[in-house]
Design an enzyme around this catalytic site. Structure first.
Site, PDB file in Angstrom:
ATOM      1  CG  PHE A  45     -14.064   0.884   5.709  1.00  0.00           C
ATOM      2  CD1 PHE A  45     -13.565   0.402   4.826  1.00  0.00           C
ATOM      3  CD2 PHE A  45     -14.671  -0.126   6.257  1.00  0.00           C
ATOM      4  CE1 PHE A  45     -13.780  -0.915   4.251  1.00  0.00           C
ATOM      5  CE2 PHE A  45     -15.284  -1.009   5.874  1.00  0.00           C
ATOM      6  CZ  PHE A  45     -14.494  -1.451   5.120  1.00  0.00           C
ATOM      7  CG  HIS A  87      -5.584  -5.982  -0.439  1.00  0.00           C
ATOM      8  ND1 HIS A  87      -6.692  -5.848   0.098  1.00  0.00           N
ATOM      9  CD2 HIS A  87      -5.709  -6.306  -2.015  1.00  0.00           C
ATOM     10  CE1 HIS A  87      -7.770  -6.496  -0.567  1.00  0.00           C
ATOM     11  NE2 HIS A  87      -6.888  -6.826  -1.868  1.00  0.00           N
ATOM     12  CE  LYS A 117      -3.876  -1.901   2.069  1.00  0.00           C
ATOM     13  NZ  LYS A 117      -5.115  -2.352   3.629  1.00  0.00           N
ATOM     14  CG  ASN A 163      -3.346  -2.636   6.412  1.00  0.00           C
ATOM     15  OD1 ASN A 163      -3.538  -1.893   5.316  1.00  0.00           O
ATOM     16  ND2 ASN A 163      -4.871  -3.250   6.960  1.00  0.00           N
ATOM     17  CB  THR A 168      -7.264  -5.472   9.484  1.00  0.00           C
ATOM     18  OG1 THR A 168      -7.767  -7.093   8.682  1.00  0.00           O
ATOM     19  CG2 THR A 168      -7.417  -4.370   8.293  1.00  0.00           C
ATOM     20  NE  ARG A 181      -2.785  -5.537   6.258  1.00  0.00           N
ATOM     21  CZ  ARG A 181      -3.203  -6.993   6.447  1.00  0.00           C
ATOM     22  NH1 ARG A 181      -4.210  -7.501   7.147  1.00  0.00           N
ATOM     23  NH2 ARG A 181      -4.333  -6.573   5.228  1.00  0.00           N
ATOM     24  NE  ARG A 207      -6.873 -13.055   4.639  1.00  0.00           N
ATOM     25  CZ  ARG A 207      -7.471 -11.382   4.751  1.00  0.00           C
ATOM     26  NH1 ARG A 207      -6.785 -11.163   3.353  1.00  0.00           N
ATOM     27  NH2 ARG A 207      -8.028 -10.505   5.657  1.00  0.00           N
TER      28      ARG A 207
END
Length: 137
Positions: A57, A115, A9, A112, A91, A102, A85
């Site tokens: 959000f 993704h 991100k 974070n 998250t 994260r 994951r």
């Protein structure tokens, strides 16, 4: 081998963490099938996160995702979705296990660092969204 989709991100890109995250991905046993640096428009982000359109959000998430370059990746590994994951962590970076991406690179639930697809159907959509003209095999 299975495939999943991942994003590094804007917060992690702007902080200079791309190399460290890519190293962790490779050390975890993933193969990089495809990788691109892209600057999302607000419309791109809205299309990608359309499933969340009605969530509170949505606007802040899509604005954030269009705020700077991101790195989009197609990753391959046995049980790739679960494995990715797990490497990302919760998250919320404050709740993420030590050693997860994260926990190490994220600063908030929204910012974070990474993704990842949450299932096979999502991975198929997300891979096609960012790699539509590339034959991923």
């Amino acid at each position: 081998m299975k495939r999943t989709f991942a994003i590094i991100k804007p917060d992690a890109v702007s902080a200079g963490h791309v190399g460290s995250i890519l190293q962790r991905i490779e050390e975890a046993g993933f193969s990089l099938v495809a990788l691109r640096l892209v600057q999302l428009t607000k419309a791109d982000a809205e299309g990608f996160y359309a499933v969340h359109r009605e969530r509170s959000f949505f606007d802040t998430l899509t604005t954030f995702m269009a705020s700077g370059p991101v790195v989009v990746l197609a990753l391959e590994a046995p049980d790739a979705i679960v494995k990715w994951r797990s490497l990302m962590g919760d998250t919320d970076p404050a709740k993420a296990d030590e050693g997860t991406l994260r926990h190490q690179f994220g600063s908030s639930i929204e910012q974070n660092a990474t993704h990842g697809s949450d299932g096979p159907e999502t991975a198929a959509f997300e891979l096609g969204y960012f790699f539509p003209s590339i034959e991923l095999g």
